[in-house]
Write a protein that holds these residues in place. Structure first.
Motif, PDB file in Angstrom:
ATOM      1  N   CYS A  30      -3.365  -3.834 -17.361  1.00  0.00           N
ATOM      2  CA  CYS A  30      -4.061  -2.480 -16.819  1.00  0.00           C
ATOM      3  C   CYS A  30      -2.908  -1.445 -16.126  1.00  0.00           C
ATOM      4  O   CYS A  30      -3.102  -0.729 -15.323  1.00  0.00           O
ATOM      5  CB  CYS A  30      -4.905  -2.783 -15.690  1.00  0.00           C
ATOM      6  N   CYS A  72      -9.949  -1.470 -13.535  1.00  0.00           N
ATOM      7  CA  CYS A  72      -9.686  -2.151 -14.742  1.00  0.00           C
ATOM      8  C   CYS A  72      -9.512  -3.641 -14.702  1.00  0.00           C
ATOM      9  O   CYS A  72      -8.992  -4.173 -13.741  1.00  0.00           O
ATOM     10  CB  CYS A  72      -8.377  -1.435 -15.146  1.00  0.00           C
ATOM     11  N   TRP A  77     -10.781  -0.364 -18.916  1.00  0.00           N
ATOM     12  CA  TRP A  77     -11.154   0.480 -17.811  1.00  0.00           C
ATOM     13  C   TRP A  77     -12.874   0.619 -17.850  1.00  0.00           C
ATOM     14  O   TRP A  77     -13.237   0.860 -18.733  1.00  0.00           O
ATOM     15  CB  TRP A  77     -10.558   1.982 -18.165  1.00  0.00           C
TER      16      TRP A  77
END
Length: 188
Positions: A30, A72, A77
Motif C-alpha cells: 500500500c 488500503c 484501496w
C-alpha cells in the motif's frame, strides 16, 4: 564472520513474524499512495493496524469531491482517490443579480446574470466557473439605459452623483424645484 548459531534461528523467525505484524505495509503493498492535484494527503494509519489509512484535503480555493478518507488492505484501496475542484467567488455585478446567489461556485457551474430594470447587459449573460478559479467569459456589465429624449434626466443624474451628501442632494432638488416654479410663473 562466524556462522550464526542454530539456537538464534527461532528468535529471528519470531522477530520476523512480529515485524510483519507491526509493519503490515511490508507484506501488503500500500506504499503507492494515490496523489491528487491541488491537494495533499496524510497517512493517519494507527501503529498496530493491518490497514493503511490516508486523509485527503484540498488547497484553499478548491473543494474535495469523493471520499476524504481512503484505506488500503492487502494492496487494495477502498475507493478511487478523490479530486479537488476549483471554486469561484461570487461575482460582483453592479446593478445586476445572479440566477444562483451563493458565496462559492464549483468548477463548471454556470450562472446567468440579469440586469436590474433600467440597465442593459454589456457582455454575455451566461458565465461559467473555470478550472483556474475565474469566470469565463469575462464578467458582463449592467449599464444604465438612456431613453431617447431623456437628456435632462441624464444631466440631473450626473449632478446628483457629484454631490457628496444626502443633504446636498436634498438642497439641490429644492433649488431645482424652485427654478421650475419660477419658469412656470414667467411663462404665465
Amino acid at each position: 564472520m562466524a556462522p550464526m548459531p542454530w539456537s538464534l534461528w527461532p528468535a529471528l523467525c519470531l522477530w520476523g513474524a512480529v515485524a510483519l505484524l507491526l509493519c503490515p505495509a511490508a507484506w501488503s503493498d500500500c506504499s503507492a499512495f494515490p496523489s491528487i492535484e491541488h491537494g495533499s494527503s496524510e497517512d493517519v494509519s494507527s501503529f498496530l493496524s493491518f490497514t493503511t489509512v490516508l486523509q485527503y484535503q484540498c488547497d484553499e480555493g478548491y473543494a474535495l469531491v469523493g471520499e476524504a478518507r481512503l484505506s488500503c488492505r492487502s494492496a487494495v484501496w477502498s475507493s478511487p482517490a478523490p479530486w479537488c475542484r476549483a471554486q469561484c467567488r461570487r461575482p460582483e455585478i453592479e446593478h445586476g443579480s445572479l440566477s444562483a446567489d451563493k458565496e462559492q461556485y464549483m468548477e463548471l457551474e454556470e450562472v446567468t446574470v440579469q440586469c436590474d430594470c433600467g440597465y442593459h447587459m454589456a457582455g454575455s449573460p451566461r458565465i461559467i466557473c473555470s478550472e483556474n478559479r475565474t469566470w469565463s467569459p469575462e464578467l458582463p456589465k449592467c449599464e444604465w439605459e438612456v431613453a431617447v429624449g431623456c437628456d435632462q434626466i441624464v444631466a440631473g443624474r450626473k449632478l446628483l452623483q457629484c454631490l457628496p451628501s444626502p443633504e446636498d442632494v436634498r438642497t439641490a432638488l429644492e433649488v431645482y424645484k424652485l427654478s421650475l416654479e419660477i419658469k412656470r410663473l414667467e411663462q404665465a
